[in-house]
Design a protein around this motif. Sequence first.
Motif, PDB file in Angstrom:
ATOM      1  N   ILE A  61     -44.704  16.556-144.267  1.00  0.00           N
ATOM      2  CA  ILE A  61     -43.860  15.516-144.851  1.00  0.00           C
ATOM      3  C   ILE A  61     -43.943  14.247-144.005  1.00  0.00           C
ATOM      4  O   ILE A  61     -44.233  14.274-142.817  1.00  0.00           O
ATOM      5  CB  ILE A  61     -42.411  16.002-145.052  1.00  0.00           C
ATOM      6  N   TYR A  62     -43.673  13.121-144.672  1.00  0.00           N
ATOM      7  CA  TYR A  62     -43.990  11.821-144.110  1.00  0.00           C
ATOM      8  C   TYR A  62     -42.938  11.355-143.098  1.00  0.00           C
ATOM      9  O   TYR A  62     -41.725  11.525-143.328  1.00  0.00           O
ATOM     10  CB  TYR A  62     -44.055  10.775-145.227  1.00  0.00           C
ATOM     11  N   PRO A  63     -43.364  10.700-142.013  1.00  0.00           N
ATOM     12  CA  PRO A  63     -42.403   9.944-141.204  1.00  0.00           C
ATOM     13  C   PRO A  63     -41.918   8.762-142.029  1.00  0.00           C
ATOM     14  O   PRO A  63     -42.704   8.093-142.705  1.00  0.00           O
ATOM     15  CB  PRO A  63     -43.223   9.495-139.987  1.00  0.00           C
ATOM     16  N   MET A  64     -40.605   8.494-141.981  1.00  0.00           N
ATOM     17  CA  MET A  64     -40.002   7.528-142.898  1.00  0.00           C
ATOM     18  C   MET A  64     -38.930   6.695-142.213  1.00  0.00           C
ATOM     19  O   MET A  64     -38.354   7.107-141.206  1.00  0.00           O
ATOM     20  CB  MET A  64     -39.330   8.247-144.074  1.00  0.00           C
ATOM     21  N   LEU A  65     -38.650   5.549-142.829  1.00  0.00           N
ATOM     22  CA  LEU A  65     -37.521   4.707-142.458  1.00  0.00           C
ATOM     23  C   LEU A  65     -36.638   4.494-143.680  1.00  0.00           C
ATOM     24  O   LEU A  65     -37.144   4.192-144.771  1.00  0.00           O
ATOM     25  CB  LEU A  65     -37.989   3.343-141.960  1.00  0.00           C
ATOM     26  N   SER A  66     -35.334   4.638-143.504  1.00  0.00           N
ATOM     27  CA  SER A  66     -34.394   4.287-144.565  1.00  0.00           C
ATOM     28  C   SER A  66     -33.202   3.576-143.942  1.00  0.00           C
ATOM     29  O   SER A  66     -32.913   3.726-142.758  1.00  0.00           O
ATOM     30  CB  SER A  66     -33.931   5.518-145.337  1.00  0.00           C
ATOM     31  N   GLN A  67     -32.504   2.800-144.761  1.00  0.00           N
ATOM     32  CA  GLN A  67     -31.359   2.052-144.263  1.00  0.00           C
ATOM     33  C   GLN A  67     -30.164   2.945-143.979  1.00  0.00           C
ATOM     34  O   GLN A  67     -29.261   2.564-143.238  1.00  0.00           O
ATOM     35  CB  GLN A  67     -30.972   0.966-145.267  1.00  0.00           C
ATOM     36  N   ARG A  68     -30.143   4.133-144.533  1.00  0.00           N
ATOM     37  CA  ARG A  68     -29.021   5.047-144.320  1.00  0.00           C
ATOM     38  C   ARG A  68     -29.249   5.995-143.152  1.00  0.00           C
ATOM     39  O   ARG A  68     -28.334   6.351-142.440  1.00  0.00           O
ATOM     40  CB  ARG A  68     -28.784   5.862-145.593  1.00  0.00           C
ATOM     41  N   MET A  69     -30.500   6.410-142.954  1.00  0.00           N
ATOM     42  CA  MET A  69     -30.798   7.434-141.948  1.00  0.00           C
ATOM     43  C   MET A  69     -31.686   6.945-140.825  1.00  0.00           C
ATOM     44  O   MET A  69     -31.862   7.652-139.835  1.00  0.00           O
ATOM     45  CB  MET A  69     -31.483   8.636-142.607  1.00  0.00           C
ATOM     46  N   GLY A  70     -32.260   5.753-140.941  1.00  0.00           N
ATOM     47  CA  GLY A  70     -33.208   5.323-139.941  1.00  0.00           C
ATOM     48  C   GLY A  70     -34.461   6.176-139.988  1.00  0.00           C
ATOM     49  O   GLY A  70     -34.924   6.565-141.062  1.00  0.00           O
ATOM     50  N   PHE A  71     -35.012   6.513-138.822  1.00  0.00           N
ATOM     51  CA  PHE A  71     -36.243   7.291-138.792  1.00  0.00           C
ATOM     52  C   PHE A  71     -35.955   8.749-139.102  1.00  0.00           C
ATOM     53  O   PHE A  71     -35.057   9.366-138.527  1.00  0.00           O
ATOM     54  CB  PHE A  71     -36.927   7.181-137.431  1.00  0.00           C
ATOM     55  N   HIS A  72     -36.770   9.332-139.999  1.00  0.00           N
ATOM     56  CA  HIS A  72     -36.690  10.750-140.322  1.00  0.00           C
ATOM     57  C   HIS A  72     -38.018  11.145-140.964  1.00  0.00           C
ATOM     58  O   HIS A  72     -38.950  10.337-141.054  1.00  0.00           O
ATOM     59  CB  HIS A  72     -35.522  11.045-141.262  1.00  0.00           C
ATOM     60  N   TYR A  73     -38.122  12.382-141.402  1.00  0.00           N
ATOM     61  CA  TYR A  73     -39.289  12.872-142.132  1.00  0.00           C
ATOM     62  C   TYR A  73     -38.838  13.265-143.533  1.00  0.00           C
ATOM     63  O   TYR A  73     -37.750  13.851-143.700  1.00  0.00           O
ATOM     64  CB  TYR A  73     -39.911  14.072-141.416  1.00  0.00           C
TER      65      TYR A  73
END
Length: 355
Positions: A131-143
């Motif tokens: 699964i992808y490394p990701m950025l979101s405004q709610r969680m910040g960095f996650h996969y």
Amino acid sequence: MRRRQFLHLGVASTLGLAGCLNQGTEGDATTTSSQATTTTPASDGRRGVYIQSFVEGMYMAGMADAGPYKVGLMYTVPHEFWNVNGTSLQKTAIDEADSVHVMATVWDPETGIVLPESSLSVELAGREEVIYPMLSQRMGFHYGDNMPLGEDGSYTATVSVGGLNIERTGAFAEKFADPASVDIDFEFTKDTREQISITEIEEAGNPGSVKPMEMMLPLGFAPERDALPGTVLGDGNSGNAVFVATLLAGDEVPAGIDAENYLAVSARTPYNRFVLPAMALGGTLSRDGEEIYSGTFERTLDPDLNYHYGAGVSGVESGDTLTLTVETPPQVARHEGYETAFLDTEPFEIALSGQ
């Protein structure tokens, strides 16, 4: 499309989170609106960081230890995201077979520091996905990734964490080199789905960000400017990213760094202060027109500096200039509101206050 998927899963339309609150840090955009009728992205033609068009809740599937790592697994409604390849974006649409958007966070249980740059795979419902490394405004960095599940019932996800292949200093120097895995059991039922929700945001598309979640697991915040170790010398901005430079000298230099002075650059998002990992960052330190240092700022993880970019230098004096160049932007997938941010960067200067 996302809204239709929510209705298909039987998700409630009022705001509510499983183990999370819709609250965040001061200065972030406030989410409003109690009725959700659509979740059309507001990103068409936009560049930079903007308030996303919706917020979703999530279901906390579980947390577990995997060797030296702590792992948290969550899921929410499937939704679109954007992968990054160099400076190019590729949109990942929702497949009709997708049941959930699976998210995982990996952190150091002693410090609570979230660990980027570790490949992570999830084996679930008979298939294994990196699964992808990701950025979101709610969680910040996650996969994360969209995945199919099938019928309601009990599931077991095997989460496998790869070792970190970036520089590690201080107490992290001998940690996180080896992979580990753990099984997490969870339920996927009408009751769990009803704990997930979606809400539209009236301010969508305006500059800003929604507030981060308050969760039972850590988010990938960079340290506050004043909390960085060493002497903070200055900061700058490029492509919506914020860069803060600090100098550690003598005994302050982290163990594992072979230099008398260590210049660290902490890169973070605006508004929410999430770490921005997986960049190629170069820099030149100049004094009176002469180069003192020119080269790479290495991607590094340290228990005090957190994730940062660092280089050993001979020293810094007041009036020195640090020119930073983002040679490759953060190579992480993006949720709405971040998809075009941190890509259009130009070299920029930070006038250093010195010692």
